[in-house]
Scaffold this active site. Sequence first.
Site, mmCIF file in Angstrom:
data_model
loop_
_atom_site.group_PDB
_atom_site.id
_atom_site.type_symbol
_atom_site.label_atom_id
_atom_site.label_comp_id
_atom_site.label_asym_id
_atom_site.label_seq_id
_atom_site.Cartn_x
_atom_site.Cartn_y
_atom_site.Cartn_z
ATOM 1 N N HIS A 1 -6.026 10.771 -10.239
ATOM 2 C CA HIS A 1 -4.784 11.274 -9.660
ATOM 3 C C HIS A 1 -4.908 12.706 -9.182
ATOM 4 O O HIS A 1 -4.215 13.123 -8.264
ATOM 5 C CB HIS A 1 -3.628 11.108 -10.652
ATOM 6 N N GLU B 1 -0.138 -4.255 -7.905
ATOM 7 C CA GLU B 1 -1.333 -3.484 -8.267
ATOM 8 C C GLU B 1 -2.061 -4.090 -9.457
ATOM 9 O O GLU B 1 -2.967 -3.479 -10.012
ATOM 10 C CB GLU B 1 -0.991 -2.008 -8.501
ATOM 11 N N ASP C 1 -5.081 0.850 -8.319
ATOM 12 C CA ASP C 1 -5.111 0.098 -9.569
ATOM 13 C C ASP C 1 -5.581 -1.332 -9.343
ATOM 14 O O ASP C 1 -6.300 -1.880 -10.181
ATOM 15 C CB ASP C 1 -3.728 0.114 -10.235
ATOM 16 N N CYS D 1 0.144 1.171 -0.285
ATOM 17 C CA CYS D 1 0.340 2.597 -0.552
ATOM 18 C C CYS D 1 -0.818 3.190 -1.354
ATOM 19 O O CYS D 1 -0.829 4.379 -1.636
ATOM 20 C CB CYS D 1 1.661 2.852 -1.254
HETATM 21 C C1 PEP Z 1 -2.140 2.527 -6.763
HETATM 22 O O1 PEP Z 1 -2.415 2.156 -7.897
HETATM 23 O O2 PEP Z 1 -2.737 2.137 -5.739
HETATM 24 C C2 PEP Z 1 -1.044 3.497 -6.550
HETATM 25 C C3 PEP Z 1 -0.620 3.801 -5.360
HETATM 26 O O3 PEP Z 1 -0.530 4.118 -7.637
HETATM 27 P P1 PEP Z 1 -1.294 5.259 -8.476
HETATM 28 O O4 PEP Z 1 -2.518 5.662 -7.716
HETATM 29 O O5 PEP Z 1 -0.339 6.369 -8.639
HETATM 30 O O6 PEP Z 1 -1.608 4.554 -9.753
HETATM 31 MG MG MG Z 2 -1.066 2.536 -9.526
#
Ligand code: PEP
Ligand code: MG
Length: 564
Positions: free
Chosen positions: A188, A430, A454, A501
């Site tokens: 992240h 996800e 994920d 996303c």
């Molecule tokens: C993902 O898992 O692709 C997502 C957009 O959420 P995060 O990266 O915040 O887990």
């Molecule tokens: Mg995620």
Amino acid sequence: MRCYKGSGVSGGIAVGKIRVYRREKQQVKRRHTEDVQAELLRYEAAKEEAARQLEMLCQKACRKIGKMQAAIFEAHQMMLADEDYNGSVIHIVQSQMVNAEYAVARTGDNFSRMFALMDDEYMRARAADVTDVTERLLEALSGQKGSQTDAEEAVIIVSDDLTPSETVQMEKNQILAFVTEQGSVHSHTAILARTMAIPALTGIPDLLAAEAFDGKTGIVDGTNGMFYVDPDEETLRRMLAAQQEEAGKRELLSALKGKENLTRDGRRILLYANAGGIGDIAAVLSNDAGGIGLFRSEFLYLERDCFPTEEEQFQIYKQVAEMMAGKRVIIRTLDIGADKQCDYFQQEKEENPALGLRAIRLCLMHPEIFRTQLRALFRASAFGKIAVMYPMITGVSEVRRIREIAEQVKTELREQGVLFGEPEQGIMIETPAAALISDLLAPEVDFFSIGTNDLTQYALAADRQHPKLGGYYDPHHPAVLRMISMVVENAHKAGIWAGICGELAADLSLTREFLAMGVDELSVPPGSILPIRRLIREMNVEEYQTRTASQIPGEPAFAPAGSS
Ligand code: PEP
Ligand code: MG
């Protein structure tokens, strides 16, 4: 000049002074003193310095993120003037004839332990404030300049690692780049760096032991994964030229602002941006995003010392909705757990946190936290086109439970006569489970947004944080691409839209593939909007589909563990 090679996790070039980010608590030694008065004077001076820093932070926070968020620094100022705290420090110095550092550290420990043991949740959360104020006083006593967030000029941050909550608390306009010993491209912190368009490098083992970096000049080349320290003239000239070239490319792309995301054969796609907080909205707007496809609400929780109240959240969501002026803003509900930990929400240690109590699971287990957020979201949606998105879904009954709670919250608001809107409600796909039953999930929701970050880690059983699993964590794997295609198909059969996303949405080598699959929306870091728009406008989907119709996705080239 010294050169260090790492993995570039966020492109671009930065040149500037280096600042080492130190996380460790100060090591305080107990020292006997004959001059008690001198120690008390030192303590008074440190208090003045801490108060000056807090005043500055408070004003800055007020300007940048609003009065509500700045309140935390006011609380710290009050704590600095607290009679009991001060009385304890003075008493320890006088009665034990010791140095001010020791008295401050003892007092800080005693007070934070006392707060941590209290019944009241609010008072428990004060423990973190005491620790924060104590650390600031210790820094002032030791003559250090304070943590990076107080830096006067923008700097290159060098650290062993950075957690999402540390990153999000940093002042964005005071950071030129990040360089860390650990971390992965899918963490992240790397995602935040890309969202903020800050060059970043990870994976340079033992970097901090290599030399003393503080104050030296550095160059971070996030595109090629290079970190230069005390660069020679030739390197400096070359990198400044490359930096200018990048700026020139951005300038060329800016001609695409205001243009449609339309292919040559007339297919249209929604191109939205990902955001981590209010601070990202300027980049979202200046890159001409059609909306926000993923507003990671958890960063509101991570950048503070206690849970944000309904009113605080409402003000922020409303502000985002207003700033986006009628464009869709998809706000994801709280997704903490795994690598995103709030200190004040003392989660139990888990063996496998990525498979544990995170995201919607945590919200369903703590409905009071979830309801507070939903109330704020529904209220704010009366002021713009907010959509609510639930993360980490694995089953139909889970979605039904969520929607039941959402209805209860609306009923409550209605009965209380509180103004609220009716936002679209969608889910993140996800987990492989959600992808595989997307035909069953689709009738339950208004949209799907595929979280490839994920989805890849769960589908391929490869920890996204793991620095040595780059060869296994392959978002291009046919298993991932087939799931995306399947999810889009199932969404369309049920008459809902499906977007992506996760970071893969910004992968230019897949844009054509996504359009051919019928993906309706891509949500990407703001800086990726215009490069994708250019590609979309150059492509002909039908032609591409004909050309690739007979191709079967092959197995990816195997890269051994340890490569990335
Ligand atoms: C993902 O898992 O692709 C997502 C957009 O959420 P995060 O990266 O915040 O887990
Ligand atoms: Mg995620």
